[in-house]
Scaffold this motif. Structure first.
Motif, PDB file in Angstrom:
ATOM      1  N   ARG A 207      30.145  63.435  22.539  1.00 31.00           N
ATOM      2  CA  ARG A 207      29.409  64.557  22.435  1.00 31.00           C
ATOM      3  C   ARG A 207      30.005  65.915  23.014  1.00 31.00           C
ATOM      4  N   LYS A 208      31.232  65.972  23.057  1.00 29.72           N
ATOM      5  CA  LYS A 208      32.172  67.202  23.639  1.00 29.72           C
ATOM      6  C   LYS A 208      32.535  68.080  22.496  1.00 29.72           C
ATOM      7  N   PRO A 210      30.530  69.182  18.482  1.00 25.99           N
ATOM      8  CA  PRO A 210      29.529  68.910  17.602  1.00 25.99           C
ATOM      9  C   PRO A 210      30.234  68.698  16.173  1.00 25.99           C
ATOM     10  N   ALA A 228      23.334  61.270  12.328  1.00 26.89           N
ATOM     11  CA  ALA A 228      23.290  61.864  13.804  1.00 26.89           C
ATOM     12  C   ALA A 228      22.676  60.985  14.724  1.00 26.89           C
ATOM     13  N   ASN A 232      24.113  59.236  17.540  1.00 28.99           N
ATOM     14  CA  ASN A 232      23.966  60.248  18.756  1.00 28.99           C
ATOM     15  C   ASN A 232      24.711  61.487  18.697  1.00 28.99           C
ATOM     16  N   LEU A 233      24.850  62.003  17.759  1.00 28.60           N
ATOM     17  CA  LEU A 233      26.016  63.095  17.701  1.00 28.60           C
ATOM     18  C   LEU A 233      25.282  64.462  17.809  1.00 28.60           C
ATOM     19  N   ASP A 234      26.100  65.412  18.383  1.00 29.04           N
ATOM     20  CA  ASP A 234      25.468  66.760  18.620  1.00 29.04           C
ATOM     21  C   ASP A 234      25.751  67.506  17.052  1.00 29.04           C
ATOM     22  N   ASP A 254      16.134  68.946  17.165  1.00 28.61           N
ATOM     23  CA  ASP A 254      16.479  70.394  17.773  1.00 28.61           C
ATOM     24  C   ASP A 254      17.828  70.636  17.358  1.00 28.61           C
ATOM     25  N   TYR A 255      18.066  70.185  16.115  1.00 29.93           N
ATOM     26  CA  TYR A 255      19.332  70.539  15.480  1.00 29.93           C
ATOM     27  C   TYR A 255      19.363  72.108  14.869  1.00 29.93           C
TER      28      TYR A 255
END
Length: 376
Positions: A207-208, A210, A228, A232-234, A254-255
């Motif tokens: 998650r550094k 997206p 996602a 657990n992806l940004d 909250d995407y």
């Protein structure tokens, strides 16, 4: 340098308020009702915004008027190319850069095209400079990925939506395996050969960085959300053309979404639901919305027009202004230097002779990091 008496866009104040802005060393030093100084720019009656930002663009990599010679958006060597970076294809002398800046656009996220499932790394750049490295604001702004019609029809092997999703999952599973092997080698202090593409994917998994996922149709939008959630992806949803049909579902998450381009014909099946109402509907549902020109699909130098059209079709005016300034800066991870008029941020400032969404507004002056840009 002090810009005096302008109607300054301050989101914390709920819109435009009369203020002075002091600029020093390329930064905004102070914003206040009254600031005295020797060198002043009289902006009385004018409107002042931050420099505009497009969160999804192909400027400098799909060069305006250059045809195939200047088009480096897509690399057709495979469906999965996480090792590629737009930085290595940026051409700072793209004719669209100067015109975009004169129209108030001072930064953009440059992305690979959408014909690969994983196209490569996108970078956020300032629209100034002659060397790509000097234009960088954030090198690893996003990993550009795609679902739906584009990768499905690009003849990369799998030619179905099932196959496209599988390729994405398999690539992430390979990255997880790579991560394990790398950790084991580090524990044993053994040599480990790095893979550039896998290293980029580790930034995603940690998650550094997206994922910016190209999606138009509702089923592809929901598949992007599913992927996602699994890893657990940004995630940022790019285009989201059919977003209205699944707005209640998207509101559970909250995407952020990057909506557009709007000012084009419905050129393929996936865009049949295209409407300028989309940005407003998604915004009112609580989603963070950015508006894109998707240059060179539509010209970046009309970015304020596209936001104005979204407002005309129901988006709240303040949200329309956020969609091309504050929100893109936050989505791209550059809000610590761009996107708002605030003390300590870069002095990317646009002075308009009328409200930015007025049909006959003109950009009177642009400052990029405190430097006045020539109008010629």
């Amino acid at each position: 340098m002090i810009i005096k008496n302008g109607n300054v866009l301050l989101f914390e104040e709920g819109g435009f308020v009369v203020r002075d802005i002091e600029i020093e060393n390329g930064k905004i030093k102070r914003i206040a009702p009254e600031i005295e100084g020797a060198e002043c720019y009289d902006a009385a009656g004018k409107y002042i915004t931050p420099g505009l930002i497009d969160a999804h663009s192909h400027i400098c990599i799909s060069e305006e008027g250059m045809g195939a010679i200047g088009d480096d958006c897509n690399d057709y060597s495979g469906a999965l190319t996480p090792e590629l970076e737009v930085l290595d294809g940026l051409y700072p002398f793209d004719k669209a850069v100067a015109e975009s800046v004169r129209a108030g656009v001072t930064a953009a996220c440059v992305c690979p095209g959408s014909d690969a499932v994983i196209g490569g790394v996108s970078s956020a750049i300032r629209l100034a400079g002659t060397v790509a490295d000097d234009m960088l604001v954030r090198r690893y702004a996003a990993l550009k990925c795609s679902l739906g019609e584009n990768p499905k029809t690009a003849k990369h092997g799998f030619q179905s939506r099932m196959g496209t999703a599988y390729q994405f999952r398999k690539c992430l599973e390979d990255a997880l395996n790579y991560k394990h092997q790398k950790q084991e080698a580090e524990k044993k202090q053994e040599y480990f050969k790095k893979d550039i593409g896998m290293e980029h994917l580790l930034l995603v998994l940690d998650r550094k960085m997206p994922v910016h996922m190209h999606v138009h149709r509702s089923d592809d939008i929901c598949t992007a959300v599913r992927l996602a959630q699994e890893y657990n992806l940004d995630l940022v949803l790019v285009h989201c053309t059919d977003g209205i049909s699944v707005v209640d579902y998207l509101a559970r998450f909250d995407y952020p979404v990057i909506v557009g381009p709007g000012m084009t014909p419905r050129s393929k099946h996936e865009t049949w639901s295209k409407t300028y109402a989309t940005a407003g509907v998604l915004s009112k549902a609580g989603l963070k919305v950015c508006i894109t020109a998707d240059h060179d699909v539509t010209p970046l130098y009309f970015l304020s027009v596209y936001a104005g059209l979204a407002v005309r079709h129901g988006m709240e005016e303040l949200e329309g202004l956020k969609a091309i300034t504050k929100n893109p800066a936050e989505v791209l991870g550059i809000a610590d230097c761009k996107g708002e008029l605030k003390t300590g941020l870069d002095a990317d400032i646009v002075i308009w002779n009328k409200h930015p969404f007025a049909y006959d507004t003109q950009v009177e002056q642009v400052f990029q990091e405190g430097k006045a840009v020539s109008k010629e």
